[in-house]
Design a protein around this motif. Structure first.
Motif, short mmCIF file in Angstrom:
data_model
loop_
_atom_site.label_atom_id
_atom_site.label_comp_id
_atom_site.label_asym_id
_atom_site.label_seq_id
_atom_site.Cartn_x
_atom_site.Cartn_y
_atom_site.Cartn_z
N ASP A 35 -11.01 5.77 1.96
CA ASP A 35 -10.95 7.08 0.88
C ASP A 35 -10.33 5.66 -0.49
O ASP A 35 -10.89 5.30 -0.85
N MET A 36 -9.55 6.07 -0.41
CA MET A 36 -7.86 4.77 -0.76
C MET A 36 -8.90 3.59 -1.34
O MET A 36 -8.85 3.02 -2.21
N LEU A 37 -9.13 2.93 -0.19
CA LEU A 37 -10.20 1.25 0.04
C LEU A 37 -11.11 1.54 -0.91
O LEU A 37 -11.16 0.59 -1.90
N LEU A 38 -12.00 1.94 -1.11
CA LEU A 38 -12.23 2.25 -1.51
C LEU A 38 -12.23 3.06 -3.58
O LEU A 38 -12.98 2.14 -4.10
N LEU A 39 -11.75 3.03 -3.67
CA LEU A 39 -11.10 3.73 -4.66
C LEU A 39 -10.57 2.50 -5.45
O LEU A 39 -10.70 2.61 -6.75
N HIS A 40 -9.54 1.52 -4.63
CA HIS A 40 -9.55 0.31 -5.10
C HIS A 40 -10.68 -0.51 -5.47
O HIS A 40 -10.50 -0.70 -6.86
N ILE A 41 -11.78 -0.90 -4.92
CA ILE A 41 -12.78 -1.74 -4.97
C ILE A 41 -13.44 -1.23 -6.03
O ILE A 41 -14.61 -1.67 -6.54
N LEU A 42 -13.99 0.50 -6.25
CA LEU A 42 -14.70 0.62 -7.69
C LEU A 42 -14.13 0.72 -8.60
O LEU A 42 -14.46 1.52 -9.09
N ARG B 104 -16.26 -3.03 3.62
CA ARG B 104 -16.52 -3.71 5.13
C ARG B 104 -15.10 -4.45 5.98
O ARG B 104 -14.33 -3.76 6.88
N GLU B 105 -14.72 -5.61 5.03
CA GLU B 105 -14.01 -5.75 6.12
C GLU B 105 -12.55 -5.52 5.86
O GLU B 105 -11.13 -5.74 6.23
N MET B 106 -12.08 -5.14 3.90
CA MET B 106 -10.76 -4.40 3.99
C MET B 106 -10.65 -3.01 4.85
O MET B 106 -9.65 -3.08 6.13
N VAL B 107 -11.54 -2.30 5.09
CA VAL B 107 -11.42 -1.19 6.11
C VAL B 107 -11.20 -2.09 7.75
O VAL B 107 -10.55 -0.84 8.79
N GLU B 108 -11.90 -2.82 8.50
CA GLU B 108 -11.55 -4.02 9.36
C GLU B 108 -10.37 -3.82 9.22
O GLU B 108 -10.00 -4.82 11.20
N ARG B 109 -9.70 -4.92 9.12
CA ARG B 109 -8.35 -5.16 8.60
C ARG B 109 -7.89 -4.10 8.61
O ARG B 109 -6.14 -4.71 9.57
N HIS B 110 -7.95 -3.42 8.33
CA HIS B 110 -7.05 -2.15 8.14
C HIS B 110 -7.07 -0.99 9.79
O HIS B 110 -6.10 -1.04 10.43
N GLY B 111 -7.96 -1.45 10.30
CA GLY B 111 -8.24 -1.35 11.96
C GLY B 111 -7.49 -1.76 12.39
O GLY B 111 -6.96 -1.39 13.96
N GLU B 112 -7.09 -3.62 11.48
CA GLU B 112 -6.75 -4.09 13.08
C GLU B 112 -4.98 -4.31 12.35
O GLU B 112 -4.09 -4.76 14.08
N GLY B 113 -4.98 -3.17 11.34
CA GLY B 113 -3.00 -3.34 11.96
C GLY B 113 -2.72 -3.08 10.69
O GLY B 113 -1.51 -2.85 9.65
N VAL B 114 -3.58 -4.17 9.05
CA VAL B 114 -3.22 -4.59 8.24
C VAL B 114 -3.14 -3.34 7.42
O VAL B 114 -3.53 -2.45 7.05
N PRO B 115 -1.44 -2.96 6.55
CA PRO B 115 -1.40 -1.77 5.67
C PRO B 115 -2.01 -1.99 4.47
O PRO B 115 -2.93 -2.77 4.18
N ILE B 116 -2.55 -0.64 3.75
CA ILE B 116 -3.61 -1.08 3.02
C ILE B 116 -3.05 -1.20 1.80
O ILE B 116 -3.44 -1.95 0.99
N GLN B 117 -1.48 -1.54 1.90
CA GLN B 117 -0.49 -1.53 0.16
C GLN B 117 -0.51 -2.62 0.61
O GLN B 117 -0.96 -3.47 -1.07
N TYR B 118 -1.00 -3.80 1.31
CA TYR B 118 -0.96 -5.00 1.66
C TYR B 118 -2.47 -5.70 1.11
O TYR B 118 -2.44 -7.27 0.88
N MET B 119 -3.14 -4.22 0.98
CA MET B 119 -4.52 -5.71 0.69
C MET B 119 -4.43 -4.98 -0.60
O MET B 119 -5.61 -6.06 -1.54
N THR B 120 -4.44 -4.44 -1.02
CA THR B 120 -4.89 -3.40 -2.67
C THR B 120 -3.43 -4.07 -3.21
O THR B 120 -3.47 -4.50 -4.38
N GLY B 121 -2.52 -4.89 -2.57
CA GLY B 121 -1.46 -5.05 -3.70
C GLY B 121 -0.51 -4.36 -4.49
O GLY B 121 0.63 -4.55 -5.18
N TYR B 122 -0.39 -2.76 -4.18
CA TYR B 122 0.49 -1.82 -5.15
C TYR B 122 0.23 -0.93 -3.76
O TYR B 122 -0.37 -0.23 -3.44
#
Length: 282
Positions: free
Chosen positions: A25-32, A56-74
């Motif tokens: 949900d949080m990742l899609l809020l960011h993308i949209l 899909r890329e961001m969800v898969e990266r989070h599945g690998e352990g990358v924090p959401i905030q480091y992908m969205t940047g905030y």
């Protein structure tokens, strides 16, 4: 792929990976670039090919352990947007309670006096910037041992319009060396015992900076150092506020009482009922 289909896939994928299912949900809020209400209204909308691929890329990266905030940047902290990256700790909601506790005690003890405040270990600048913006009577300084963290904090301060002085140094050394005296010292230092850090979730362990997390064998190394340095910088009438890990409160309280025998020292529990903060008033 429709929005609801994307979220259903993300929830299932992240559950299998042992991550929080609502991260999609949080990742899609960011993308949209929308809010939760907007997302609900668009549940049957089709994602563009680019949006679906990015999601899909961001969800898969989070599945690998990358924090959401480091992908969205905030991250949102105290109602404000703070930029973050791998050089700084992601601000936590519990630290908002530390700031609230500091502001309340300043009001009771000092009223509207002009005060010198220092936040030690600034990271993203969340504590220092929030204090400066919430109370215009505070002259806020902040210290970090990592120049990379200071650059992130400076950018946040400039964007949010906060007046904060930044020092590159180790704990209270910049103030000891300059002879500057402080009314308030606040810190959320590294407090995780090394052995406990080894067992942390990969989302934290493999991505957030170790220097901002680990506080030695028992997690209390930085608090011990504070007890040596605090008497050299504090004014006679002062407040010290620390955040710490569960179960460490009594040990830190004892350190403060030994260092400042006449201080009123209190342990405060957070909204989740965990001992989280200690305040000392001289």
């Amino acid at each position: 792929m429709r929005v609801y289909e994307a979220l259903k896939w993300a929830s299932s994928f992240l559950r299998e990976k042992g991550r929080e299912e609502n991260a999609g949900d949080m990742l899609l809020l960011h993308i949209l670039q929308t809010n939760r209400t907007g997302l609900l209204m668009r549940m049957r909308d089709e994602l563009t090919i680019e949006q679906a691929a990015a999601f899909r890329e961001m969800v898969e990266r989070h599945g690998e352990g990358v924090p959401i905030q480091y992908m969205t940047g905030y991250e949102i902290f105290y109602g404000r947007t703070f930029h973050v990256n791998g050089e700084v700790l992601i601000p936590r909601p519990e630290t908002e309670e530390l700031i609230l506790g500091v502001l309340e005690r300043i009001s009771h003890k000092f009223g509207s006096q002009a005060l010198e405040v220092a936040d030690i270990g600034t990271g993203s600048g969340a504590i220092a910037i929030t204090l400066a913006l919430e109370n215009e009577n505070l002259s806020v300084s902040t210290v970090d041992i990592a120049q990379e963290s200071i650059e992130v904090a400076k950018e946040n301060a400039q964007r949010l319009g906060a007046r904060v002085a930044f020092y590159h140094g180790d704990l209270l050394q910049p103030f000891i060396e300059s002879g500057k005296k402080l009314d308030i010292v606040v810190s959320n230092p590294p407090y995780i015992p090394y052995e406990e850090w080894e067992g942390l979730s990969p989302v934290v362990k493999e991505h957030e900076p170790v220097r901002a997390l680990v506080g030695g064998e028992d997690g209390l190394d930085f608090y011990r150092r504070f007890m040596i340095e605090l008497p050299q910088v504090l004014k006679e009438k002062a407040i010290v506020a620390f955040e710490y890990g569960a179960g460490q409160g009594e040990a830190i309280k004892a350190m403060l009482e030994e260092t400042f025998p006449h201080a009123a020292v209190e342990i405060v529990f957070d909204i989740n009922g965990k001992d989280r903060m200690v305040f000392a008033q001289m």
